[in-house]
Scaffold this active site. Structure first.
Site, short mmCIF file in Angstrom:
data_model
loop_
_atom_site.label_atom_id
_atom_site.label_comp_id
_atom_site.label_asym_id
_atom_site.label_seq_id
_atom_site.Cartn_x
_atom_site.Cartn_y
_atom_site.Cartn_z
N CYS A 63 -1.68 1.76 -2.95
CA CYS A 63 -2.64 2.84 -2.74
C CYS A 63 -2.01 4.24 -2.75
CB CYS A 63 -3.34 2.69 -1.39
SG CYS A 63 -3.41 1.03 -0.71
N GLU B 178 -25.62 15.45 -2.66
CA GLU B 178 -27.02 15.61 -2.26
C GLU B 178 -27.95 14.80 -3.14
OE1 GLU B 178 -28.84 19.54 -2.76
OE2 GLU B 178 -27.29 20.05 -4.21
N HIS C 25 -26.24 21.52 0.00
CA HIS C 25 -26.38 22.17 -1.30
C HIS C 25 -25.35 23.28 -1.46
CE1 HIS C 25 -28.55 23.24 -4.88
NE2 HIS C 25 -28.50 24.51 -4.53
N TYR D 1 -9.37 -3.00 -11.38
CA TYR D 1 -9.27 -1.59 -11.00
C TYR D 1 -7.87 -1.02 -11.20
CZ TYR D 1 -7.10 -2.36 -6.37
OH TYR D 1 -6.23 -2.66 -5.34
N GLU E 170 -7.23 2.30 -13.34
CA GLU E 170 -6.61 3.47 -12.71
C GLU E 170 -5.35 3.91 -13.47
OE1 GLU E 170 -8.05 2.85 -8.08
OE2 GLU E 170 -6.13 2.02 -8.68
N LYS F 288 -0.07 5.42 -5.97
CA LYS F 288 -1.11 5.43 -7.01
C LYS F 288 -1.97 6.70 -6.91
CE LYS F 288 -4.97 3.94 -6.10
NZ LYS F 288 -5.62 2.66 -6.08
N CYS G 89 0.83 -1.21 0.00
CA CYS G 89 0.00 0.00 0.00
C CYS G 89 0.86 1.26 0.00
CB CYS G 89 -0.92 -0.03 1.22
SG CYS G 89 -1.95 1.42 1.37
C1 FAD Z 1 -1.23 -0.79 -7.62
C2 FAD Z 1 -2.05 -1.10 -6.38
C3 FAD Z 1 -2.96 -0.17 -5.94
C4 FAD Z 1 -3.72 -0.43 -4.79
N1 FAD Z 1 -4.62 0.51 -4.40
C5 FAD Z 1 -5.37 0.27 -3.30
C6 FAD Z 1 -6.30 1.25 -2.85
O1 FAD Z 1 -6.46 2.32 -3.45
N2 FAD Z 1 -7.01 1.00 -1.72
C7 FAD Z 1 -6.85 -0.18 -1.02
O2 FAD Z 1 -7.53 -0.36 -0.01
N3 FAD Z 1 -5.99 -1.14 -1.43
C8 FAD Z 1 -5.24 -0.94 -2.55
N4 FAD Z 1 -4.33 -1.88 -2.96
C9 FAD Z 1 -4.26 -3.16 -2.21
C10 FAD Z 1 -3.44 -3.03 -0.94
O3 FAD Z 1 -2.18 -2.47 -1.23
C11 FAD Z 1 -3.28 -4.42 -0.32
O4 FAD Z 1 -4.56 -5.01 -0.14
C12 FAD Z 1 -2.58 -4.35 1.03
O5 FAD Z 1 -1.31 -3.76 0.92
C13 FAD Z 1 -2.46 -5.76 1.63
O6 FAD Z 1 -1.78 -5.71 2.85
P1 FAD Z 1 -1.00 -6.99 3.39
O7 FAD Z 1 -0.54 -6.64 4.77
O8 FAD Z 1 -1.80 -8.21 3.20
O9 FAD Z 1 0.25 -7.17 2.42
P2 FAD Z 1 1.38 -6.13 1.89
O10 FAD Z 1 1.01 -4.73 2.17
O11 FAD Z 1 1.62 -6.54 0.52
O12 FAD Z 1 2.61 -6.49 2.82
C14 FAD Z 1 3.28 -7.69 2.73
C15 FAD Z 1 4.73 -7.46 3.11
O13 FAD Z 1 5.37 -8.72 3.31
C16 FAD Z 1 6.70 -8.65 2.84
N5 FAD Z 1 7.17 -10.02 2.60
C17 FAD Z 1 6.68 -10.90 1.67
N6 FAD Z 1 7.32 -12.08 1.79
C18 FAD Z 1 8.22 -11.92 2.79
C19 FAD Z 1 9.18 -12.80 3.39
N7 FAD Z 1 9.32 -14.06 3.00
N8 FAD Z 1 9.95 -12.32 4.40
C20 FAD Z 1 9.81 -11.04 4.83
N9 FAD Z 1 8.90 -10.19 4.32
C21 FAD Z 1 8.12 -10.62 3.30
C22 FAD Z 1 6.56 -7.79 1.59
O14 FAD Z 1 7.79 -7.21 1.21
C23 FAD Z 1 5.54 -6.76 2.02
O15 FAD Z 1 6.13 -5.60 2.55
C24 FAD Z 1 -3.54 -1.64 -4.08
C25 FAD Z 1 -2.60 -2.59 -4.53
C26 FAD Z 1 -1.87 -2.33 -5.66
C27 FAD Z 1 -0.86 -3.34 -6.12
#
Ligand code: FAD
Length: 453
Positions: A49, A443, A438, A180, A184, A52, A44
């Site tokens: 997010c 609205e 308004h 999406y 976007e 973006k 994110c």
């Molecule tokens: C282009 C894009 C736009 C988005 N826009 C939106 C939006 O507008 N609104 C919204 O609500 N959501 C949006 N999302 C979705 C949102 O980013 C994800 O749903 C959210 O980040 C999920 O959180 P998470 O904690 O599951 O995983 P992540 O945020 O992906 O975190 C996982 C972390 O684990 C780490 N990791 C992975 N494997 C390992 C390992 N083996 N050892 C150590 N670390 C590891 C990764 O490096 C990462 O930092 C968007 C996603 C993308 C790709």
């Protein structure tokens, strides 16, 4: 809590879900470590997010400048220019600032941050490089990763990850996908003056959104010059000097400076060693958990994108809070996946909450549909040919509003408040008895009187 382990909880992944779980659990007195291989804040903050939305603001600024002319501002076209490298540099600085905030937030909460890639040696041991750490509980919060279909030339394709660090803007771009993220990015590129073609194999993009919203968005994007092509796919891509030739399934060929694939994401479980421990993965590759984020291995839980629930930051945050209460608190609270509002930051935005008309009919509801389409007030003077859509899906028997959908400026901002009303079970009569603000577009949600169906 156990004393013979290094930690009470080790979380793999410092993204939206992992960081929230870490901070909440540490606040309850648990000894918590979080392992992160790439960037604090996860997808994110770094490649999702946040950057973006900054790009969307940047892209939309061009229209705002043009629109100012109708309001009396002199906007000499030949003096306006756009510098992509400055936008990327400013965005990068902001992301670095946020990375720092995340680091400080975790440190202040007493969470140990371990840099590196984690794997699980057994049900209580996490290995990072040469070191092993033990914990009573381990949570997998590793998120998801883009998938590119296997076509000849797929190595030429960029994903959203690389788009955030693109060194320069091409003159033309192909965006491949109908979700999406594709929509976007097509909006971002087109707004910045790139000749943009979006290719999607289905009949219409944004599957899962209300059909009126999908069609209306397509019309508005086409008006802004995005070449939307549905029912077509990429067969192969070949690079030629600085360009790409993209052969399509309809026999046509596109010549373009960039191909971005936004063709789906898969759970990121590579190298974690989960299968060896008996943790189940679904057919789609997600970690299988029960309603309490529990895998079949008692000490291992998982949350966020990796478990295949709606892939949204606020969902991962909410899951982190529920799981923290389960592991270290009173165990109260369950995830409620009903009425999750969401926005698509295409131009104009989409905001949506609750059931689409098709979903409501399929669920057997007798419906009244309210729909309003209009030119937002701002565009009376700007002269821009952009329209907004609002739609309410109402149960005819109970009068309850089942779904609210909008395409228009600030749709995401507006829909957040409407989501509270839907969550509270608001009826159409309650919408009608609410006084409007308004003059706003919002609205319209409380002034639609005559059903269209
Ligand atoms: C282009 C894009 C736009 C988005 N826009 C939106 C939006 O507008 N609104 C919204 O609500 N959501 C949006 N999302 C979705 C949102 O980013 C994800 O749903 C959210 O980040 C999920 O959180 P998470 O904690 O599951 O995983 P992540 O945020 O992906 O975190 C996982 C972390 O684990 C780490 N990791 C992975 N494997 C390992 C390992 N083996 N050892 C150590 N670390 C590891 C990764 O490096 C990462 O930092 C968007 C996603 C993308 C790709």
């Amino acid at each position: 809590m156990s004393d013979n382990q290094d930690f009470d909880l080790i979380i793999v992944g410092a993204g939206s879900g992992g960081v929230r779980l870490a901070r909440m659990s540490a606040a309850k007195g648990a000894r918590v470590a979080v392992v992160e291989s790439r960037y604090l804040g996860g997808t994110c903050v770094n490649v999702g997010c946040v950057p973006k939305k900054l790009f969307v603001y940047g892209s939309h600024a061009g229209e705002d400048i043009e629109d100012a002319a109708g309001y009396g501002w002199n906007v000499p076209g030949d003096q306006i220019s756009f510098d992509w490298t400055r936008l990327v540099a400013n965005k990068n600085a902001e992301i670095e600032r946020l990375n720092g905030i995340y680091g400080r937030m975790l440190a202040n909460a007493g969470v140990t941050v371990i840099e590196g890639t984690a794997s699980l040696a057994d049900a209580h041991t996490v290995v990072v490089g040469e070191r092993s750490y033990t914990a009573k509980h381990i949570t997998i919060a590793t998120g998801s990763w883009p998938v590119v279909p296997d076509v000849p030339g797929k190595e030429c394709v960029l994903t959203s990850n690389e788009m955030f660090y693109l060194p320069q803007l091409p003159r033309q771009a192909v965006v491949w996908g109908g979700g999406y993220i594709a929509v976007e990015f097509a909006g971002i590129l087109a707004g910045l003056g790139v000749e943009t073609t979006l290719l999607y194999r289905g009949d219409l993009f944004l599957r899962g959104f209300d059909d009126d919203v999908r069609e209306f968005t397509a019309t508005e994007m086409r008006k802004k010059g995005v070449d939307l092509r549905f029912g077509v796919n990429i067969e192969s891509i070949e690079s030629e000097d600085t360009h790409y030739n993209v052969d399509l399934t309809d026999g046509s060929r596109l010549h373009t400076g960039l191909v971005m694939a936004a063709t789906g994401r898969r759970a990121l479980v590579d190298g974690l060693g989960l299968e060896g421990l008996g943790v189940q993965l679904s057919a789609s590759g997600h970690v299988v958990v029960d309603d309490h984020f529990q895998t079949v291995v008692p000490s291992i839980t998982a949350l966020g994108d990796v478990i295949g629930t709606p892939q949204l930051t606020p969902v991962a945050l909410a899951q982190g809070m529920v799981l923290s209460r389960r592991l270290f608190g009173d165990g109260q609270g369950e995830m409620d996946y009903a009425c999750i509002p969401t926005a698509v930051f295409c131009q104009p935005n989409i905001g949506t909450v609750g059931l689409t008309e098709a979903e409501a009919r399929e669920a057997g509801h007798k419906l009244r549909i309210y729909r309003s389409e209009f030119k937002p007030m701002k565009h009376t003077l700007s002269g821009r040919d952009e329209r907004s859509l609002m739609k309410l899906v109402v149960d005819a028997d109970t009068d309850r509003v089942l779904g609210a959908h909008m395409v228009g400026p600030d749709a995401g901002e507006i829909t957040q408040g409407i989501a509270v009303a839907l969550k509270a079970g608001a009826t159409k009569a309650q919408f009608d008895s609410t006084i409007g603000i308004h003059p706003t577009s919002a609205e319209e949600f409380v002034t639609m009187r005559e059903p269209v169906a």
